[in-house]
Design a protein around this motif. Structure first.
Motif, PDB file in Angstrom:
ATOM      1  N   ARG A  65       0.830  -1.214   0.000  1.00 30.95           N
ATOM      2  CA  ARG A  65       0.000   0.000   0.000  1.00 30.95           C
ATOM      3  C   ARG A  65       0.861   1.260   0.000  1.00 30.95           C
ATOM      4  O   ARG A  65       0.569   2.236  -0.692  1.00 30.95           O
ATOM      5  N   ALA A  95      -7.112  -4.780   2.081  1.00 27.22           N
ATOM      6  CA  ALA A  95      -7.597  -3.431   1.764  1.00 27.22           C
ATOM      7  C   ALA A  95      -7.377  -3.053   0.303  1.00 27.22           C
ATOM      8  O   ALA A  95      -8.187  -2.328  -0.278  1.00 27.22           O
ATOM      9  N   ARG A  98     -10.091  -4.706  -1.601  1.00 28.36           N
ATOM     10  CA  ARG A  98     -11.329  -3.985  -1.247  1.00 28.36           C
ATOM     11  C   ARG A  98     -11.422  -2.650  -1.978  1.00 28.36           C
ATOM     12  O   ARG A  98     -12.469  -2.323  -2.568  1.00 28.36           O
ATOM     13  N   ASP A  99     -10.349  -1.867  -1.947  1.00 23.33           N
ATOM     14  CA  ASP A  99     -10.370  -0.547  -2.582  1.00 23.33           C
ATOM     15  C   ASP A  99     -10.569  -0.647  -4.095  1.00 23.33           C
ATOM     16  O   ASP A  99     -11.232   0.195  -4.702  1.00 23.33           O
ATOM     17  N   ILE A 102     -14.258  -1.237  -4.570  1.00 23.63           N
ATOM     18  CA  ILE A 102     -15.015   0.004  -4.371  1.00 23.63           C
ATOM     19  C   ILE A 102     -14.908   0.905  -5.598  1.00 23.63           C
ATOM     20  O   ILE A 102     -15.899   1.451  -6.088  1.00 23.63           O
ATOM     21  N   GLN A 103     -13.669   1.043  -6.096  1.00 25.78           N
ATOM     22  CA  GLN A 103     -13.438   1.949  -7.219  1.00 25.78           C
ATOM     23  C   GLN A 103     -14.040   1.416  -8.519  1.00 25.78           C
ATOM     24  O   GLN A 103     -14.684   2.153  -9.265  1.00 25.78           O
ATOM     25  N   GLU A 134     -10.294   2.188   9.469  1.00 23.33           N
ATOM     26  CA  GLU A 134     -10.561   2.703   8.124  1.00 23.33           C
ATOM     27  C   GLU A 134     -12.048   2.962   7.899  1.00 23.33           C
ATOM     28  O   GLU A 134     -12.587   2.738   6.811  1.00 23.33           O
ATOM     29  N   THR A 137     -13.256   5.065   4.790  1.00 24.15           N
ATOM     30  CA  THR A 137     -13.415   4.424   3.480  1.00 24.15           C
ATOM     31  C   THR A 137     -14.858   3.991   3.273  1.00 24.15           C
ATOM     32  O   THR A 137     -15.435   4.173   2.195  1.00 24.15           O
TER      33      THR A 137
END
Length: 492
Positions: A65, A95, A98-99, A102-103, A134, A137
């Motif tokens: 990250r 994460a 996950r991100d 989401i995006q 977090e 987020t």
């Protein structure tokens, strides 16, 4: 010689790469900040290559990250995607994965139903409890989903989701847009309690003792004027003037710097209570700052308090002269004198526009993005300023679209301009300088938008200003003073 120089740069970047275990993510970012902000294209490429090489030894997701964050700031999109694929495969429940979901899935869902389905999948695969630090987020996603329900007119579902937000300091950023959307639909019943939550949260943080105000508290306090104004406006429209004044005066005790932002609802409330002199003083202050839209009400109060309109024209002229002198003093703080970096960018029609082709003209550059609300709020004023110079062949306005976040910006930007009927010459800031690897905004030293530059007829930057006002008349007057000053020879 060139190959040796490139090799040296790479070696320096590689030698600077310290084991992740020895540094915190913030420290690593700070270490490479000079290259991120000022480095040449070769230096950035070399550093990115070194970081990707280092990544082969990573054991934790935190290491990935940290490096992905640096690569994004180096604008190394291809390397970001390659490293992200490795991390996603290595940490499927982490994460990074996950991100990416989401995006690429949640935010790109086109309907409210699709967004809600994606959000439920997000909670199932990546539960909030697995990421205790977090919450923000998830709050971003909740705010987006709630706004989607609000646009559909489903206030109940919008409110239901808003109530699950975790971070109080950021909560107003979800509540306020939803409340504003509901107000636009005429739903004051459901909007009012949402505004009160946003207002009360901001008040809590703004009234903390100074020693307890961290960055989160300061961020939360920034939303106070917006939520307060909207909430009090409802009270005024209901004729609840005493309650409105009580809320405003409570606000001014802890946040006197919000006086200007609350002035409009304050003077309306005072008029409702027949406190005309106080309302008149506020209107005079607003008018003297360029808010000429209050003139009809100012005239009425002037006549009421003085018994006639005798002397009003002189009074009005004095206020405008004071404003003009204030602007002239203010713009002196923005003065500079240096050659403007050359550029050649494409407009919405695909035509090339260069600074060299505009030599002999005063050029106004306005750096903006579709997501930048302060940029958008300033556009009516910039439109009025541009219109005032429509007959002047020696003045050119260029609106430089930069820092867009969506890959399909070349579809969204023209649609935005057309929807709002803005007669702007828009240029895309997506051409990087081959030497520095920087786009135009970086070459001009832009750190935040909106950012405006006034360039004289010889190609020199004469003024640079950031931020903006939503006040149309003020922007028009300010631009006039800036442009007319730039028309005159530089005094050195």
């Amino acid at each position: 010689m060139k190959d040796m120089k490139t090799t040296l740069i790479f070696a320096l970047a590689l030698s600077a790469t310290v084991s992740y275990g020895q540094q915190k993510p913030a420290d690593r970012y700070q270490q490479y900040l000079p290259i991120i902000t000022e480095g040449s294209a070769a230096q950035k490429d070399s550093l990115a290559t070194a970081l990707v090489g280092e990544a082969k030894s990573y054991k934790t997701e935190a290491e990935y990250r940290s490096t992905l964050n640096i690569l994004r700031n180096l604008e190394q999109d291809a390397k970001v995607q390659d490293l992200e694929k490795i991390a996603v495969k290595k940490f499927p429940k982490g994460a990074i994965t996950r991100d990416a979901f989401i995006q690429n899935t949640f935010y790109k869902a086109e309907t409210t139903a699709a967004k809600e389905k994606a959000y439920n999948e997000l909670l199932k695969k990546w539960p909030v409890k697995n990421f205790p630090d977090e919450g923000l987020t998830y709050d971003y996603a909740i705010a987006t989903l709630a706004q989607s329900f609000a646009k559909d007119g489903n206030a109940a579902k919008a409110t239901q989701y808003l109530e699950t937000m975790q971070e109080r300091f950021w909560r107003g950023n979800g509540y306020l847009p939803v409340a504003t959307t509901l107000l636009a639909q005429g739903d004051t019943t459901n909007a009012t309690p949402l505004l009160k939550v946003a207002m009360d949260d901001a008040y809590y943080f703004i009234s903390l003792p100074e020693e307890q105000k961290d960055n989160k508290a300061r961020f939360a306090a920034m939303g106070y004027a917006s939520s307060m104004s909207a909430y009090v406006d409802i009270l005024v429209n209901r004729g609840q003037y005493a309650q409105a004044v009580e809320q405003i005066e409570k606000a001014l005790v802890v946040a006197p710097q919000q006086a200007d932002a609350l002035s409009t609802v304050y003077y309306k409330s005072l008029i409702g209570l027949d406190r005309k002199l106080e309302a008149y003083n506020i209107l005079t202050r607003l008018y003297a700052k360029g808010q000429f839209g209050v003139e009809d009400q100012l005239k009425k109060l002037y006549a009421d308090l003085n018994g006639s309109m005798t002397g009003y024209e002189r009074f009005n002229a004095n206020l405008k002269e004071e404003l003009k002198q204030s602007i002239r003093t203010h713009i002196k703080e923005m003065e500079t004198f240096k050659p403007a970096p050359a550029f050649e960018l494409l407009n919405l029609k695909g035509e090339k526009v260069s600074l060299a082709s505009l030599k002999g003209k005063v050029v106004v550059l306005d750096f903006w993005a579709t997501w930048c609300q302060p940029c958008i709020r300033s556009f009516p004023g910039m439109q009025a300023a541009q219109a005032s110079y429509a007959a002047d062949p020696d003045v050119e306005f260029l609106f430089i679209n930069t820092w867009e976040r969506d890959k399909d910006y070349k579809t969204k930007v023209p649609a935005f301009i057309e929807k709002n009927n803005y007669p702007f010459e828009v240029l895309y800031d997506d051409q990087k300088d081959p030497q520095s690897g920087q786009n135009m905004a970086a070459q001009y030293g832009v750190k935040g938008i909106p950012a405006k530059f006034i360039i004289d007829k010889e190609g020199n930057i004469r003024y640079f200003l950031t931020g903006s006002s939503p006040n149309v008349d003020y922007i028009k007057m300010e631009m006039h003073e800036l442009i007319e000053s730039a028309k005159k020879p530089h005094k050195g």
